[in-house]
Design a protein around this motif. Structure first.
Motif, PDB file in Angstrom:
ATOM      1  N   PRO A 130     -75.508 -46.559 -52.564  1.00 28.09           N
ATOM      2  CA  PRO A 130     -74.132 -46.240 -52.149  1.00 28.09           C
ATOM      3  C   PRO A 130     -73.163 -46.292 -53.320  1.00 28.09           C
ATOM      4  CG  PRO A 130     -74.670 -48.497 -51.567  1.00 28.09           C
ATOM      5  CD  PRO A 130     -75.937 -47.895 -52.102  1.00 28.09           C
ATOM      6  N   LYS A 131     -72.113 -45.516 -53.220  1.00 24.61           N
ATOM      7  CA  LYS A 131     -71.037 -45.540 -54.206  1.00 24.61           C
ATOM      8  C   LYS A 131     -70.105 -46.712 -53.910  1.00 24.61           C
ATOM      9  CE  LYS A 131     -71.258 -40.526 -54.851  1.00 24.61           C
ATOM     10  NZ  LYS A 131     -70.550 -39.224 -54.704  1.00 24.61           N
ATOM     11  N   PRO A 132     -69.152 -46.993 -54.804  1.00 21.82           N
ATOM     12  CA  PRO A 132     -68.274 -48.152 -54.598  1.00 21.82           C
ATOM     13  C   PRO A 132     -67.570 -48.180 -53.246  1.00 21.82           C
ATOM     14  CG  PRO A 132     -68.038 -47.344 -56.830  1.00 21.82           C
ATOM     15  CD  PRO A 132     -68.927 -46.376 -56.129  1.00 21.82           C
ATOM     16  N   GLY A 133     -67.183 -47.045 -52.708  1.00 19.97           N
ATOM     17  CA  GLY A 133     -66.468 -47.020 -51.428  1.00 19.97           C
ATOM     18  C   GLY A 133     -67.372 -46.727 -50.251  1.00 19.97           C
ATOM     19  N   GLN A 134     -68.664 -46.966 -50.418  1.00 20.97           N
ATOM     20  CA  GLN A 134     -69.626 -46.652 -49.357  1.00 20.97           C
ATOM     21  C   GLN A 134     -70.434 -47.898 -48.975  1.00 20.97           C
ATOM     22  OE1 GLN A 134     -71.879 -43.467 -51.251  1.00 20.97           O
ATOM     23  NE2 GLN A 134     -70.632 -41.896 -50.218  1.00 20.97           N
ATOM     24  N   VAL A 135     -71.122 -47.780 -47.859  1.00 24.00           N
ATOM     25  CA  VAL A 135     -71.994 -48.843 -47.371  1.00 24.00           C
ATOM     26  C   VAL A 135     -73.223 -48.196 -46.741  1.00 24.00           C
ATOM     27  CG1 VAL A 135     -70.816 -48.914 -45.123  1.00 24.00           C
ATOM     28  CG2 VAL A 135     -72.144 -50.895 -45.875  1.00 24.00           C
ATOM     29  N   LEU A 136     -74.348 -48.839 -46.916  1.00 24.38           N
ATOM     30  CA  LEU A 136     -75.573 -48.446 -46.212  1.00 24.38           C
ATOM     31  C   LEU A 136     -75.752 -49.387 -45.032  1.00 24.38           C
ATOM     32  CD1 LEU A 136     -78.059 -47.814 -49.176  1.00 24.38           C
ATOM     33  CD2 LEU A 136     -76.797 -46.114 -47.837  1.00 24.38           C
ATOM     34  N   ILE A 137     -75.922 -48.833 -43.856  1.00 26.95           N
ATOM     35  CA  ILE A 137     -76.037 -49.635 -42.641  1.00 26.95           C
ATOM     36  C   ILE A 137     -77.506 -49.755 -42.247  1.00 26.95           C
ATOM     37  CG2 ILE A 137     -75.425 -49.788 -40.195  1.00 26.95           C
ATOM     38  CD1 ILE A 137     -73.083 -50.281 -41.985  1.00 26.95           C
ATOM     39  N   GLU A 138     -77.929 -50.962 -41.903  1.00 32.23           N
ATOM     40  CA  GLU A 138     -79.282 -51.135 -41.365  1.00 32.23           C
ATOM     41  C   GLU A 138     -79.359 -50.340 -40.073  1.00 32.23           C
ATOM     42  OE1 GLU A 138     -83.094 -52.112 -40.558  1.00 32.23           O
ATOM     43  OE2 GLU A 138     -81.535 -52.407 -39.046  1.00 32.23           O
ATOM     44  N   ARG A 139     -80.402 -49.546 -39.945  1.00 38.26           N
ATOM     45  CA  ARG A 139     -80.441 -48.531 -38.886  1.00 38.26           C
ATOM     46  C   ARG A 139     -80.315 -49.107 -37.479  1.00 38.26           C
ATOM     47  NH1 ARG A 139     -86.781 -46.662 -39.606  1.00 38.26           N
ATOM     48  NH2 ARG A 139     -87.745 -48.463 -38.579  1.00 38.26           N
ATOM     49  N   SER A 140     -80.750 -50.359 -37.275  1.00 40.32           N
ATOM     50  CA  SER A 140     -80.641 -50.957 -35.946  1.00 40.32           C
ATOM     51  C   SER A 140     -79.223 -51.394 -35.623  1.00 40.32           C
ATOM     52  CB  SER A 140     -81.587 -52.160 -35.840  1.00 40.32           C
ATOM     53  OG  SER A 140     -81.186 -53.194 -36.725  1.00 40.32           O
ATOM     54  N   PHE A 188     -75.322 -52.982 -46.522  1.00 41.52           N
ATOM     55  CA  PHE A 188     -75.666 -53.258 -47.916  1.00 41.52           C
ATOM     56  C   PHE A 188     -74.700 -52.480 -48.811  1.00 41.52           C
ATOM     57  CE2 PHE A 188     -79.388 -53.834 -45.332  1.00 41.52           C
ATOM     58  CZ  PHE A 188     -79.987 -54.986 -45.837  1.00 41.52           C
ATOM     59  N   VAL A 189     -74.110 -53.191 -49.772  1.00 47.76           N
ATOM     60  CA  VAL A 189     -73.179 -52.568 -50.716  1.00 47.76           C
ATOM     61  C   VAL A 189     -73.606 -52.924 -52.134  1.00 47.76           C
ATOM     62  CG1 VAL A 189     -71.248 -52.598 -49.089  1.00 47.76           C
ATOM     63  CG2 VAL A 189     -71.604 -54.546 -50.624  1.00 47.76           C
ATOM     64  N   GLY A 190     -73.077 -52.168 -53.093  1.00 49.42           N
ATOM     65  CA  GLY A 190     -73.387 -52.439 -54.490  1.00 49.42           C
ATOM     66  C   GLY A 190     -72.469 -53.497 -55.078  1.00 49.42           C
ATOM     67  N   ALA A 191     -72.803 -53.932 -56.285  1.00 48.86           N
ATOM     68  CA  ALA A 191     -71.989 -54.952 -56.953  1.00 48.86           C
ATOM     69  C   ALA A 191     -70.601 -54.430 -57.302  1.00 48.86           C
ATOM     70  CB  ALA A 191     -72.706 -55.429 -58.209  1.00 48.86           C
ATOM     71  N   ASP A 192     -70.414 -53.100 -57.308  1.00 48.77           N
ATOM     72  CA  ASP A 192     -69.113 -52.522 -57.610  1.00 48.77           C
ATOM     73  C   ASP A 192     -68.290 -52.243 -56.357  1.00 48.77           C
ATOM     74  OD1 ASP A 192     -70.754 -50.574 -56.627  1.00 48.77           O
ATOM     75  OD2 ASP A 192     -70.479 -49.156 -58.282  1.00 48.77           O
ATOM     76  N   SER A 193     -68.738 -52.720 -55.204  1.00 48.76           N
ATOM     77  CA  SER A 193     -68.011 -52.508 -53.957  1.00 48.76           C
ATOM     78  C   SER A 193     -66.722 -53.320 -53.949  1.00 48.76           C
ATOM     79  CB  SER A 193     -68.881 -52.919 -52.765  1.00 48.76           C
ATOM     80  OG  SER A 193     -68.132 -52.913 -51.555  1.00 48.76           O
ATOM     81  N   PRO A 194     -65.650 -52.813 -53.339  1.00 50.83           N
ATOM     82  CA  PRO A 194     -64.410 -53.587 -53.258  1.00 50.83           C
ATOM     83  C   PRO A 194     -64.547 -54.881 -52.476  1.00 50.83           C
ATOM     84  CG  PRO A 194     -64.292 -51.590 -51.911  1.00 50.83           C
ATOM     85  CD  PRO A 194     -65.508 -51.470 -52.766  1.00 50.83           C
ATOM     86  N   LEU A 195     -65.627 -55.016 -51.688  1.00 52.38           N
ATOM     87  CA  LEU A 195     -65.843 -56.241 -50.919  1.00 52.38           C
ATOM     88  C   LEU A 195     -66.730 -57.242 -51.646  1.00 52.38           C
ATOM     89  CD1 LEU A 195     -66.317 -54.919 -47.267  1.00 52.38           C
ATOM     90  CD2 LEU A 195     -64.414 -56.248 -48.162  1.00 52.38           C
ATOM     91  N   ALA A 196     -67.296 -56.857 -52.782  1.00 49.12           N
ATOM     92  CA  ALA A 196     -68.229 -57.733 -53.490  1.00 49.12           C
ATOM     93  C   ALA A 196     -67.569 -59.041 -53.903  1.00 49.12           C
ATOM     94  CB  ALA A 196     -68.811 -57.017 -54.707  1.00 49.12           C
ATOM     95  N   GLY A 197     -66.265 -58.997 -54.192  1.00 49.36           N
ATOM     96  CA  GLY A 197     -65.577 -60.208 -54.618  1.00 49.36           C
ATOM     97  C   GLY A 197     -65.446 -61.246 -53.535  1.00 49.36           C
TER      98      GLY A 197
END
Length: 786
Positions: A130-140, A188-197
């Motif tokens: 995912p990009k910084p402003g994106q999220v991958l959702i667990e399919r369930s 799941f988000v990357g380390a560059d996500s705005p929520l990582a902090g």
């Protein structure tokens, strides 16, 4: 190629009676099919769930600390006893699923999506990574988020405010519990996500040896925690999951137990069907045995013919049962795996399953046949040719039934006179009825246990705040919400079992008002908290299961917020939810957690109306009201949602119960149809005599129907009695395996009523063909029948 005489005779008997032979094959197939389906489901699920979970490389322990960087992780990987390590921070958040409704969310911060080392998950759909402003959702979790790939979700994390993220795709995390079942959105988000902090730093480790020994894992995790502490990274919590076990292993254990239990019961049902079939077959062929004996056939030769016939019928049933059982078992295994958030990649079944089915399918009918075939083959020609009386003799005591109508009296006499046939049929149907009712009883016992448990929590909504709030401010906000009936703020925190903090899991430490009307948990041992208690603890069964020494009168040591506390255990409560909880006096919890007297981080609210729509409306009002008062809400849990989450965990168990019940109905119908068909055949001359003296076809058909209903009613009474111990055992074991407590014995009156109705329906449907045959017999055909 010419067949040997005995095989030719066996084959001729089967071909000459195609309808009855097919019925016998179907009856035998039913028992083998259910057993094969159960074995197929068990072997596939047991193997695939273990393989799927192992492929995720599950972490042995999770350490929570202040910060973790790449250099620190690399250093941990080289510590003694460590096989691997990885940082996987977690953001505890909420996600907006409707304009005024939020659901809990857990977002994992992944440093490198393409180089996962522990608790691995796989790409499913959409973008990766995912990009910084994106999220991958667990399919369930998509159903919980009420969103699709490409939609935008608003997440709210503590001190981060509302953060919109686009759903870039979905992943499959087989090592996590399904989001829909726990009613949580997993992302799941990357380390560059705005929520990582906003993430809580977590270090996951895998031990290099003895990976399934929890004690060893704790020791290694403790050593890593000490090493981190020496380098300025204090560890506040260590979690050691059950080594090698999926988060829903308890469900799988219960499911496997039910598969085994109903598999055994189905096998017994199949044995009874075989016994009924063989008895009817031999009674029908008594005269033929006499003829064979008259022309010189030996006892061994006669026995060989009928055992060969049984073997041919058994072989035919195996041809049908094995592929059918495999197909149904495979399909159900895939269904169960999808519920548990797993995948079936290999549907192969071990060779021993087929070998066992063939052995059971051939040997059991032959073994069951040995005694009746041996008895029949030893009969003399004279005894065989004389045959039994066509007219059943009245059983003792039938004089008192003289006033009953003759058709009903004749049916009663006929039913009770053929005692062996009656006993076999009644036993088969009673066993099937007991299985059917037990399946319903266990399901109802689960529902009653959940209802009983949630009735002890007399609040409807639990609200959590981002930071401690003044009690006066909370009260002022609540006073403006008209749907609130009562609210209480209890001090609470988290801790770990043991003075060193190396508990197997995180504990909730709660300080309810001892006299609160909002909590009335069921006591298993000891007593509840009193107002004069200063240092006391009440634990639930889940905590007690961690350490058998945690008994009433003994102390419990906890590490809470860096403080070691020791409280004497005064009681043990039963709770359905598997969470670990310790209840203590409010002042003791405040001191242990270091919280201030006039502040609270949560509130429990009882609403005026207890229906779902009203509770949802109050929850929305609370959200808006707290926002208006400047109180940041980080969590809002409705008890109805929590209750539904537990019921969703039971879905896989209830499906196997329903499947077992449906199969039993089918097998029971076959058993009754087989019995009635053989009964009409055996009574052919008898029916001819009735026809000769003026009985119309409707009366003959009525005889058959009455006999069928009588057998059904007798079996129903026996099934009700048999279902009591079967239900008690299943309810106790399933409760202990899933909730660490008994479900409580319960027998559903509805189950008995439903089975009674089904028995009458089965008796009616099963009697149609035999009754039609009886009604169509001419007097000449009946009297000429041999």
């Amino acid at each position: 190629m010419k067949l040997a005489p005995r095989w030719a005779k066996a084959f001729a008997d089967i071909v000459a009676r195609p309808g009855r032979s097919l019925l016998v094959i179907l009856a035998m197939t039913a028992g083998l099919f259910e057993m094969g389906a159960m074995l197929t489901k068990y072997t596939i699920l047991h193997r695939e769930l273990s393989v799927t979970y192992a492929r995720t490389h599950p972490a042995s322990a999770i350490l929570v600390t202040d910060a973790v960087d790449d250099r620190l992780v690399e250093a941990v990987r080289h510590l003694p006893g460590i096989k691997d390590a990885e940082a996987r921070p977690v953001v505890a958040a909420r996600v907006r699923v409707s304009p005024d409704e939020w659901s809990p969310a857990a977002l994992f911060v992944v440093p490198d999506f393409d180089r996962q080392r522990l608790d691995v998950f796989a790409h499913d759909l959409g973008a990766w990574p995912p990009k910084p402003g994106q999220v991958l959702i667990e399919r369930s979790s998509l159903s919980v988020a009420r969103a699709l790939v490409g939609d935008s979700l608003t997440f709210h994390a503590r001190e981060n405010g509302d953060t919109p993220l686009e759903i870039a795709g979905t992943v499959h995390a087989a090592g996590l519990a399904p989001g829909w079942m726990d009613h949580v959105v997993i992302g799941f988000v990357g380390a560059d996500s705005p929520l990582a902090g906003a993430a809580q730093a977590q270090l996951r480790i895998a031990v290099s040896d003895r990976p399934f020994e929890r004690r060893h894992i704790r020791e290694v995790a403790g050593q890593v925690a000490a090493w981190l502490g020496e380098r300025g990274h204090p560890v506040t919590r260590i979690t050691v999951p059950e080594p090698g076990r999926h988060p829903h292993a308890a469900q799988m254990d219960t499911f496997t137990y039910l598969i085994g239990a109903f598999g055994v019961l189905s096998f017994l049902l199949g044995v009874m069907l075989v016994a009924t079939m063989i008895h009817g077959l031999l009674v029908e062929q008594v005269r033929e045995i006499g003829i064979m004996k008259a022309i010189g056939a030996t006892t061994r030769q006669v026995a060989g013919i009928y055992l060969a016939e049984v073997a041919l019928l058994a072989a035919a049933s195996l041809v049908l049962a094995i592929p059918l059982g495999w197909a149904v078992g495979q399909g159900y295994a895939k269904f169960a795996a999808s519920i548990l958030n797993a995948e079936i990649t290999d549907t192969s079944v071990p060779w021993w399953v087929y070998a066992l089915e063939v052995a059971v399918g051939l040997l059991v009918p032959l073994l069951v046949s040995l005694v009746p075939v041996g008895r029949a083959s030893r009969i003399t020609a004279r005894e065989a040719m004389s045959g039994p009386s066509s007219h059943p003799q009245a059983a003792p005591g039938f004089a008192i039934l003289a006033r009953i109508s003759r058709p009903l009296l004749w049916s009663l006499r006929t039913t009770l006179t053929h005692r062996v046939r009656l006993a076999l049929t009644v036993t088969t149907l009673a066993l099937g009825g007991a299985v059917f009712m037990s399946a319903i009883n266990v399901g109802k016992a689960y529902d009653r246990a959940v209802d009983r448990d949630f009735a002890t929590r007399r609040y409807d909504i639990a609200v959590g705040f981002a930071r401690p709030q003044p009690l006066a401010a909370i009260a002022a906000a609540l006073a403006t919400v008209p749907g609130v009936e009562r609210a209480e703020c209890w001090p609470e925190g988290t801790g770990s079992l043991g003075a060193d903090g190396l508990g197997a899991a995180q504990l909730a430490v709660v300080g309810p008002d001892p006299g609160s009307p909002l909590l009335a948990l069921a006591l298993a041992e000891g007593r509840w908290l009193r107002r004069d208690d200063v240092r006391a603890a009440v634990i639930n069964r889940a905590v007690q299961a961690l350490d058998s020494t945690l008994q009433v009168g003994h102390p419990i040591q906890l590490l809470v917020n860096g403080r070691t506390v020791s409280w004497p255990i005064v009681g043990v409560v039963q709770e359905m939810s598997p969470h670990l909880a310790v209840y203590a006096p409010p002042q003791a919890v405040l001191e242990a957690t270091g919280q201030s007297q006039g502040l609270a981080r949560s509130v429990r609210v009882a609403t005026r109306s207890r229906d779902a729509a009203a509770e949802l409306a109050v929850a929305r009002d609370l959200q808006r009201t707290f926002e208006r008062f400047g109180i940041e809400v980080t969590g809002m849990q409705r008890m109805l949602d929590m209750r539904q989450a537990i019921l969703d965990h039971l879905l896989i168990i209830k499906t196997i119960l329903a499947a077992a019940a449906i199969l039993v109905v089918l097998v029971g119908g076959l058993a009754l149809a087989l019995t009635l068909t053989l009964a009409v055949i055996q009574r052919t001359r008898e029916l001819g005599i009735l026809s000769a003296i003026g009985a119309p076809p409707r009366t003959l058909a009525f005889h058959v129907w009455i006999e069928s209903v009588l057998i059904g009613l007798v079996s129903w009474a026996a099934a009700v009695i048999l279902a009591i111990p079967v239900s008690a055992v299943l309810e106790f074991v399933c409760g202990q395996m899933f909730f660490r407590m008994s479900l409580g014995f319960y027998v559903s009156p509805a189950a008995a009523a439903i089975w009674l109705g089904l028995v009458v329906v089965l008796a009616t449907v099963s009697s149609l063909a035999p009754a039609r045959r009886a009604a169509r017999l001419t007097t000449r055909e009946a009297l000429a029948y041999e």
